[in-house]
Write an enzyme that holds these catalytic residues in place. Structure first.
Site, PDB file in Angstrom:
ATOM      1  N   SER A  82      38.673  71.447  78.247  1.00 21.32           N
ATOM      2  CA  SER A  82      38.065  69.755  78.108  1.00 21.32           C
ATOM      3  C   SER A  82      37.728  69.524  79.713  1.00 21.32           C
ATOM      4  CB  SER A  82      39.289  69.203  77.704  1.00 21.32           C
ATOM      5  OG  SER A  82      39.650  67.987  77.491  1.00 21.32           O
ATOM      6  N   GLU A 118      32.337  72.856  73.292  1.00 23.32           N
ATOM      7  CA  GLU A 118      33.558  71.752  71.672  1.00 23.32           C
ATOM      8  C   GLU A 118      34.254  71.338  72.378  1.00 23.32           C
ATOM      9  OE1 GLU A 118      37.169  71.219  73.421  1.00 23.32           O
ATOM     10  OE2 GLU A 118      36.045  71.214  75.012  1.00 23.32           O
ATOM     11  N   HIS A 158      40.176  72.102  71.639  1.00 23.92           N
ATOM     12  CA  HIS A 158      40.979  71.506  71.478  1.00 23.92           C
ATOM     13  C   HIS A 158      42.329  71.430  70.229  1.00 23.92           C
ATOM     14  CE1 HIS A 158      39.015  68.778  74.450  1.00 23.92           C
ATOM     15  NE2 HIS A 158      40.112  67.916  75.010  1.00 23.92           N
TER      16      HIS A 158
END
Length: 306
Positions: free
Chosen positions: A117, A217, A281
Protein backbone atom coordinates in the site's frame (compact mmCIF):
# COMPACT_ATOMS: atom_id res chain seq x y z
CA UNK A 1 18.30 1.54 -16.45
CA UNK A 2 21.08 0.12 -14.32
CA UNK A 3 21.54 -3.63 -14.26
CA UNK A 4 19.31 -5.42 -11.77
CA UNK A 5 22.34 -7.54 -10.91
CA UNK A 6 23.47 -4.55 -8.86
CA UNK A 7 20.48 -4.96 -6.56
CA UNK A 8 21.25 -6.77 -3.34
CA UNK A 9 19.25 -9.45 -1.55
CA UNK A 10 18.98 -8.86 2.22
CA UNK A 11 19.90 -11.98 4.20
CA UNK A 12 17.02 -14.23 5.30
CA UNK A 13 15.85 -14.33 8.90
CA UNK A 14 16.19 -17.19 11.35
CA UNK A 15 14.19 -18.17 14.41
CA UNK A 16 14.97 -15.79 17.24
CA UNK A 17 15.92 -12.89 14.97
CA UNK A 18 14.54 -9.44 15.72
CA UNK A 19 12.05 -7.65 13.48
CA UNK A 20 11.70 -3.91 13.94
CA UNK A 21 8.12 -2.65 13.83
CA UNK A 22 7.79 0.78 12.25
CA UNK A 23 4.93 3.16 11.52
CA UNK A 24 6.04 5.32 8.57
CA UNK A 25 2.52 6.16 7.43
CA UNK A 26 -0.84 6.16 9.20
CA UNK A 27 -1.76 5.33 12.82
CA UNK A 28 -3.42 2.13 14.03
CA UNK A 29 -7.16 2.13 13.38
CA UNK A 30 -7.77 -1.46 14.49
CA UNK A 31 -5.83 -2.19 17.67
CA UNK A 32 -7.15 -5.74 17.90
CA UNK A 33 -5.78 -6.56 14.43
CA UNK A 34 -2.42 -4.97 15.30
CA UNK A 35 -2.08 -6.96 18.52
CA UNK A 36 -3.04 -10.16 16.70
CA UNK A 37 -0.37 -9.52 14.09
CA UNK A 38 2.29 -9.00 16.74
CA UNK A 39 1.25 -12.26 18.42
CA UNK A 40 1.61 -14.17 15.16
CA UNK A 41 5.17 -12.95 14.73
CA UNK A 42 6.10 -13.91 18.28
CA UNK A 43 4.47 -17.31 17.88
CA UNK A 44 6.59 -17.81 14.74
CA UNK A 45 9.69 -17.40 16.91
CA UNK A 46 10.70 -13.81 16.15
CA UNK A 47 11.73 -11.15 18.64
CA UNK A 48 10.12 -7.74 18.11
CA UNK A 49 11.41 -4.25 18.67
CA UNK A 50 8.91 -1.42 18.74
CA UNK A 51 8.69 1.86 20.54
CA UNK A 52 6.54 1.96 23.70
CA UNK A 53 3.11 3.33 22.86
CA UNK A 54 3.53 2.77 19.12
CA UNK A 55 0.01 1.33 18.78
CA UNK A 56 -1.44 4.47 20.38
CA UNK A 57 0.72 6.99 18.54
CA UNK A 58 -1.09 9.30 16.16
CA UNK A 59 -1.14 12.79 14.81
CA UNK A 60 -4.35 13.04 12.84
CA UNK A 61 -3.98 10.77 9.82
CA UNK A 62 -0.27 10.20 10.55
CA UNK A 63 1.47 7.93 13.08
CA UNK A 64 3.41 10.86 14.54
CA UNK A 65 5.08 13.88 12.98
CA UNK A 66 7.41 13.50 10.03
CA UNK A 67 10.66 13.77 11.96
CA UNK A 68 9.49 11.26 14.55
CA UNK A 69 8.61 8.70 11.90
CA UNK A 70 11.88 9.26 10.01
CA UNK A 71 13.93 8.96 13.20
CA UNK A 72 12.16 5.70 14.02
CA UNK A 73 13.16 4.26 10.64
CA UNK A 74 16.76 5.42 11.08
CA UNK A 75 17.04 3.94 14.58
CA UNK A 76 15.72 0.55 13.48
CA UNK A 77 17.81 0.53 10.32
CA UNK A 78 21.11 1.17 12.13
CA UNK A 79 20.36 -1.24 15.01
CA UNK A 80 22.55 -4.33 14.37
CA UNK A 81 20.11 -6.58 16.22
CA UNK A 82 17.24 -5.71 13.86
CA UNK A 83 17.28 -7.94 10.77
CA UNK A 84 14.13 -6.66 9.04
CA UNK A 85 11.62 -3.82 9.29
CA UNK A 86 7.90 -4.55 9.07
CA UNK A 87 5.36 -1.75 8.75
CA UNK A 88 2.51 -1.49 11.21
CA UNK A 89 0.08 -0.40 8.49
CA UNK A 90 -0.22 1.77 5.39
CA UNK A 91 -2.55 4.72 5.01
CA UNK A 92 -0.61 7.83 4.02
CA UNK A 93 2.64 9.44 5.08
CA UNK A 94 5.60 7.74 3.40
CA UNK A 95 5.72 10.37 0.66
CA UNK A 96 6.47 13.02 3.29
CA UNK A 97 9.54 11.11 4.51
CA UNK A 98 11.49 10.84 1.26
CA UNK A 99 13.48 14.06 1.73
CA UNK A 100 14.04 13.39 5.44
CA UNK A 101 15.51 9.91 5.25
CA UNK A 102 19.27 9.35 5.18
CA UNK A 103 19.65 7.22 2.07
CA UNK A 104 23.39 6.77 2.59
CA UNK A 105 22.56 5.17 5.94
CA UNK A 106 19.89 3.02 4.34
CA UNK A 107 22.36 1.85 1.69
CA UNK A 108 24.89 0.86 4.35
CA UNK A 109 22.85 -2.01 5.81
CA UNK A 110 21.21 -4.82 3.88
CA UNK A 111 17.91 -5.15 5.67
CA UNK A 112 14.51 -6.25 4.51
CA UNK A 113 11.71 -3.68 4.40
CA UNK A 114 8.27 -5.30 4.36
CA UNK A 115 4.87 -3.81 3.60
CA UNK A 116 2.50 -2.75 0.84
CA UNK A 117 0.00 0.00 0.00
CA UNK A 118 1.60 3.32 1.06
CA UNK A 119 4.91 1.47 1.54
CA UNK A 120 5.09 1.42 -2.27
CA UNK A 121 6.75 4.82 -1.93
CA UNK A 122 9.56 3.54 0.30
CA UNK A 123 10.01 0.39 -1.78
CA UNK A 124 10.52 2.48 -4.91
CA UNK A 125 13.07 4.73 -3.22
CA UNK A 126 14.93 1.85 -1.57
CA UNK A 127 15.12 -0.14 -4.81
CA UNK A 128 16.32 2.86 -6.80
CA UNK A 129 18.52 4.79 -4.38
CA UNK A 130 20.00 1.87 -2.43
CA UNK A 131 19.76 -0.92 -5.03
CA UNK A 132 18.22 -3.08 -2.30
CA UNK A 133 15.48 -5.64 -2.86
CA UNK A 134 12.48 -5.24 -0.55
CA UNK A 135 9.31 -7.21 0.12
CA UNK A 136 5.80 -6.30 -1.01
CA UNK A 137 3.75 -8.23 1.50
CA UNK A 138 1.51 -8.28 4.59
CA UNK A 139 1.86 -5.76 7.42
CA UNK A 140 1.14 -6.07 11.12
CA UNK A 141 -2.52 -5.08 10.89
CA UNK A 142 -3.22 -7.44 7.96
CA UNK A 143 -1.38 -10.56 9.14
CA UNK A 144 -4.11 -11.98 11.35
CA UNK A 145 -6.74 -11.63 8.63
CA UNK A 146 -4.61 -13.22 5.91
CA UNK A 147 -5.48 -16.59 4.46
CA UNK A 148 -3.40 -19.60 5.47
CA UNK A 149 -1.54 -19.83 2.16
CA UNK A 150 -0.54 -16.17 2.45
CA UNK A 151 0.82 -16.67 5.98
CA UNK A 152 2.73 -19.81 5.01
CA UNK A 153 4.25 -18.04 2.02
CA UNK A 154 5.09 -14.99 4.14
CA UNK A 155 7.04 -16.88 6.79
CA UNK A 156 8.72 -19.13 4.23
CA UNK A 157 9.87 -16.03 2.36
CA UNK A 158 11.22 -14.33 5.49
CA UNK A 159 13.32 -17.35 6.35
CA UNK A 160 14.67 -17.85 2.82
CA UNK A 161 12.76 -21.03 2.04
CA UNK A 162 10.95 -19.32 -0.84
CA UNK A 163 12.78 -16.24 -2.05
CA UNK A 164 15.55 -14.64 -0.06
CA UNK A 165 18.35 -16.65 -1.61
CA UNK A 166 17.36 -15.14 -4.95
CA UNK A 167 16.21 -18.35 -6.61
CA UNK A 168 13.53 -20.23 -4.73
CA UNK A 169 10.46 -18.08 -5.26
CA UNK A 170 8.01 -20.02 -7.41
CA UNK A 171 4.28 -19.37 -7.52
CA UNK A 172 2.40 -21.81 -9.74
CA UNK A 173 -1.20 -21.64 -10.90
CA UNK A 174 -2.51 -19.18 -8.30
CA UNK A 175 -6.23 -19.62 -7.69
CA UNK A 176 -8.54 -17.36 -9.68
CA UNK A 177 -5.74 -16.00 -11.87
CA UNK A 178 -7.01 -14.38 -15.10
CA UNK A 179 -4.58 -14.33 -18.03
CA UNK A 180 -5.79 -11.38 -20.07
CA UNK A 181 -2.95 -11.48 -22.56
CA UNK A 182 -0.65 -14.53 -22.57
CA UNK A 183 3.08 -14.45 -23.01
CA UNK A 184 6.39 -14.81 -21.29
CA UNK A 185 8.57 -12.07 -19.87
CA UNK A 186 11.58 -11.54 -17.64
CA UNK A 187 12.48 -8.38 -15.76
CA UNK A 188 12.79 -6.73 -12.36
CA UNK A 189 9.57 -6.65 -10.37
CA UNK A 190 8.41 -3.08 -9.71
CA UNK A 191 5.34 -1.16 -8.59
CA UNK A 192 2.78 -1.84 -5.91
CA UNK A 193 -0.13 0.47 -5.16
CA UNK A 194 -1.32 2.20 -8.34
CA UNK A 195 -2.35 5.47 -6.66
CA UNK A 196 0.93 5.78 -4.77
CA UNK A 197 2.90 4.95 -7.88
CA UNK A 198 1.15 7.66 -9.90
CA UNK A 199 2.05 10.21 -7.21
CA UNK A 200 5.75 9.44 -7.70
CA UNK A 201 5.82 10.29 -11.41
CA UNK A 202 8.23 13.09 -12.22
CA UNK A 203 9.61 13.29 -8.68
CA UNK A 204 12.92 11.50 -9.11
CA UNK A 205 11.75 8.84 -6.64
CA UNK A 206 9.69 6.77 -9.04
CA UNK A 207 10.72 3.17 -9.78
CA UNK A 208 12.52 2.21 -12.96
CA UNK A 209 9.85 0.69 -15.19
CA UNK A 210 11.70 0.20 -18.46
CA UNK A 211 11.93 -3.56 -18.90
CA UNK A 212 10.13 -4.19 -15.60
CA UNK A 213 7.34 -6.54 -14.69
CA UNK A 214 4.87 -4.07 -13.24
CA UNK A 215 2.73 -5.05 -10.24
CA UNK A 216 -0.37 -2.93 -9.60
CA UNK A 217 -3.07 -3.10 -6.92
CA UNK A 218 -5.41 -0.69 -5.14
CA UNK A 219 -8.34 -0.34 -2.76
CA UNK A 220 -11.52 1.71 -2.55
CA UNK A 221 -11.00 3.69 -5.74
CA UNK A 222 -13.67 4.49 -8.33
CA UNK A 223 -13.05 3.14 -11.81
CA UNK A 224 -12.47 6.60 -13.26
CA UNK A 225 -9.76 7.33 -10.68
CA UNK A 226 -7.96 4.10 -11.54
CA UNK A 227 -8.36 4.89 -15.24
CA UNK A 228 -6.89 8.34 -14.62
CA UNK A 229 -3.86 6.92 -12.82
CA UNK A 230 -3.28 4.34 -15.55
CA UNK A 231 -3.68 6.93 -18.28
CA UNK A 232 -1.20 9.19 -16.49
CA UNK A 233 1.30 6.32 -16.46
CA UNK A 234 0.78 5.86 -20.18
CA UNK A 235 0.97 9.55 -21.09
CA UNK A 236 4.19 9.90 -19.10
CA UNK A 237 5.68 7.11 -21.22
CA UNK A 238 6.14 4.80 -18.24
CA UNK A 239 4.04 1.98 -19.68
CA UNK A 240 5.77 1.97 -23.04
CA UNK A 241 8.71 -0.12 -21.94
CA UNK A 242 7.23 -2.52 -19.40
CA UNK A 243 7.86 -6.21 -20.03
CA UNK A 244 4.61 -7.42 -18.42
CA UNK A 245 1.83 -6.28 -16.09
CA UNK A 246 0.50 -8.15 -13.06
CA UNK A 247 -2.78 -6.78 -11.74
CA UNK A 248 -3.34 -7.77 -8.14
CA UNK A 249 -6.53 -7.34 -6.18
CA UNK A 250 -8.49 -4.12 -6.52
CA UNK A 251 -10.38 -4.44 -3.26
CA UNK A 252 -13.64 -2.51 -2.88
CA UNK A 253 -13.22 -1.13 -6.39
CA UNK A 254 -16.13 -1.37 -8.79
CA UNK A 255 -16.00 -2.13 -12.52
CA UNK A 256 -12.70 -3.94 -12.12
CA UNK A 257 -13.01 -5.69 -15.47
CA UNK A 258 -13.21 -2.29 -17.15
CA UNK A 259 -9.87 -1.44 -15.53
CA UNK A 260 -8.42 -4.69 -16.82
CA UNK A 261 -9.58 -3.73 -20.30
CA UNK A 262 -8.02 -0.28 -19.93
CA UNK A 263 -4.65 -1.87 -19.12
CA UNK A 264 -4.91 -3.92 -22.32
CA UNK A 265 -5.66 -0.76 -24.29
CA UNK A 266 -2.66 1.08 -22.83
CA UNK A 267 -0.08 -1.66 -23.32
CA UNK A 268 1.35 -3.20 -26.47
CA UNK A 269 0.11 -6.49 -27.90
CA UNK A 270 3.45 -8.05 -27.00
CA UNK A 271 3.05 -7.30 -23.27
CA UNK A 272 1.64 -10.16 -21.17
CA UNK A 273 -1.06 -9.06 -18.73
CA UNK A 274 -2.24 -11.08 -15.74
CA UNK A 275 -5.15 -10.12 -13.51
CA UNK A 276 -6.61 -11.13 -10.16
CA UNK A 277 -3.18 -12.15 -8.90
CA UNK A 278 -3.11 -12.77 -5.11
CA UNK A 279 -1.43 -9.52 -4.05
CA UNK A 280 -2.98 -6.45 -2.50
CA UNK A 281 -5.39 -5.41 0.23
CA UNK A 282 -7.37 -8.65 0.43
CA UNK A 283 -6.78 -11.80 2.47
CA UNK A 284 -4.65 -13.11 -0.43
CA UNK A 285 -1.40 -11.17 -0.43
CA UNK A 286 1.59 -13.27 -1.38
CA UNK A 287 4.92 -11.67 -0.46
CA UNK A 288 6.86 -10.64 -3.58
CA UNK A 289 10.44 -9.30 -3.83
CA UNK A 290 10.42 -5.87 -5.45
CA UNK A 291 13.60 -5.24 -7.41
CA UNK A 292 14.29 -8.94 -7.97
CA UNK A 293 14.45 -10.35 -11.49
CA UNK A 294 11.27 -12.35 -12.11
CA UNK A 295 10.16 -14.61 -14.93
CA UNK A 296 6.47 -14.66 -15.84
CA UNK A 297 5.32 -17.66 -17.88
CA UNK A 298 1.67 -17.73 -18.98
CA UNK A 299 1.81 -21.26 -20.37
CA UNK A 300 2.88 -22.64 -17.02
CA UNK A 301 0.94 -19.97 -15.11
CA UNK A 302 4.11 -19.54 -13.12
CA UNK A 303 5.98 -16.66 -11.54
CA UNK A 304 9.49 -17.35 -10.32
CA UNK A 305 12.78 -15.70 -9.44
CA UNK A 306 15.47 -16.12 -12.07
Amino acid sequence: MNSTAERRWPPPLAAGDTIGICAPAGPVRDRQAAEAGLRLLRQAGFQLRLQPGLLDRHRGYLAGDDQQRATELHDLWRDPTVKALLALRGGYGCLRLLELLDWELMATYDKLLIGFSDLTVLHAALNRRCRLISLHGPMITTLAGAETATLEHFFATLTGKRALDGSRLRIRRPAELEILRPGRATGPLAGGNLTCLSHLLGTGWEPELDGAILLLEDIGEAAYRLDRALTQLALSGRLAGVAAVILGEFSDCRQVEEIWQRVLELTGDHVPVWANFPAGHGRRNLALPLGATIELDSRRQELRCC
